[in-house]
Design an enzyme around this catalytic site. Structure first.
Site, PDB file in Angstrom:
ATOM      1  N   LYS A 157      10.519  -5.150   3.010  1.00  0.00           N
ATOM      2  CA  LYS A 157      10.012  -6.597   3.034  1.00  0.00           C
ATOM      3  C   LYS A 157       8.654  -6.809   2.589  1.00  0.00           C
ATOM      4  O   LYS A 157       8.224  -7.809   2.341  1.00  0.00           O
ATOM      5  CB  LYS A 157      10.257  -7.056   4.532  1.00  0.00           C
ATOM      6  CG  LYS A 157      11.638  -6.849   5.062  1.00  0.00           C
ATOM      7  CD  LYS A 157      11.552  -7.105   6.642  1.00  0.00           C
ATOM      8  CE  LYS A 157      12.735  -6.482   7.235  1.00  0.00           C
ATOM      9  NZ  LYS A 157      12.485  -6.634   8.661  1.00  0.00           N
ATOM     10  N   ASP A 211       1.007   4.651  -0.234  1.00  0.00           N
ATOM     11  CA  ASP A 211       0.395   5.480   0.836  1.00  0.00           C
ATOM     12  C   ASP A 211       0.589   6.793   0.672  1.00  0.00           C
ATOM     13  O   ASP A 211      -0.112   7.610  -0.386  1.00  0.00           O
ATOM     14  CB  ASP A 211       0.944   5.086   2.026  1.00  0.00           C
ATOM     15  CG  ASP A 211       0.110   5.358   3.266  1.00  0.00           C
ATOM     16  OD1 ASP A 211      -1.341   5.706   3.216  1.00  0.00           O
ATOM     17  OD2 ASP A 211       0.910   5.576   4.489  1.00  0.00           O
ATOM     18  N   LYS A 217      -3.662   3.622  -1.655  1.00  0.00           N
ATOM     19  CA  LYS A 217      -4.464   4.503  -0.665  1.00  0.00           C
ATOM     20  C   LYS A 217      -4.540   5.816  -1.261  1.00  0.00           C
ATOM     21  O   LYS A 217      -3.668   6.806  -0.640  1.00  0.00           O
ATOM     22  CB  LYS A 217      -3.684   4.528   0.650  1.00  0.00           C
ATOM     23  CG  LYS A 217      -4.260   3.349   1.737  1.00  0.00           C
ATOM     24  CD  LYS A 217      -3.691   3.586   2.944  1.00  0.00           C
ATOM     25  CE  LYS A 217      -3.900   2.490   3.912  1.00  0.00           C
ATOM     26  NZ  LYS A 217      -3.259   2.453   5.223  1.00  0.00           N
TER      27      LYS A 217
END
Ligand code: IMP
Ligand code: MG
Length: 184
Positions: free
Chosen positions: A47, A107, A135
């Site tokens: 989401k 990530d 990241k």
């Protein structure tokens, strides 16, 4: 503990609404340029990417279609579980399409790596990744994004679609969460 006042749970504002708008506008311009004359289909990963997706598609000035996919990656914590499972698949075929996967944040990269492999097997004409945030120092899977809004430090961030335990998605800016929210 998640408090009653969202803003009180934020340690600092990392990216303001205005900065987000500029990032999205610039990504939209690059994508518009690169996808002229192509059969662009944007796949939003639910989401976390919904706010980004909604703004990004308005910044793309070339014909496109959209679809959604949901996978499980994180539970209620702040670290990846390593388990990735399709919860909602795409509605339509992607064969022959120029696919652009839109994600909130890259990530460890496990989630996108898994999604990209599944979608590649369905014979799209091309496949690229657009992530709002990256990241890079956290990467475990061999994956990179073709379009990156900006790099962020190795801190847990929320807002503009990104959640902690399904909360804070509706913050209009990106904030760093106070450790007390997930430690107590
Ligand atoms: P990955 O598989 O480790 O790359 O995880 C990607 C997913 O983890 C993203 O789509 C987010 O839902 C979630 N995620 C990673 N870092 C953060 C963060 O700092 N805040 C909120 N969600 C995050
Ligand atoms: Mg999430």
């Amino acid at each position: 503990m998640i408090g009653n006042d969202m803003k009180n749970d934020i340690k600092k504002v990392l990216i303001t609404e205005e900065e987000l708008a500029n990032i999205v506008k610039s990504l939209g311009e690059q994508i518009t340029e690169d996808y002229k004359g192509k059969d662009l289909m944007i796949v939003s990963i639910l989401k976390g990417s919904i706010l980004f997706m909604a703004d990004l598609m308005r910044a793309i000035d070339t014909p496109c279609t959209i679809d959604f996919m949901a996978v499980s990656s994180y539970g209620s914590g702040t670290k990846t579980s390593g388990v990735v499972k399709i919860i909602k698949d795409l509605d339509a075929s992607i064969e022959g399409k120029d696919l652009l996967i839109v994600e909130d944040i890259l990530d460890s990269g496990r989630t996108l790596s898994y999604i990209k492999d599944i979608l590649l097997a369905r014979n799209p004409k091309s496949i690229k990744i657009c992530t709002l945030f990256d990241k890079p120092e956290r990467r475990e899977a061999d994956i990179y994004a073709d379009y990156i809004g900006c790099d962020v430090p190795n801190e847990f961030i929320v807002g503009y679609g990104l959640d902690y335990d399904e909360h804070y998605r509706n913050l209009p800016y990106i904030g760093v969460l106070k450790e007390s929210v997930y430690n107590d």
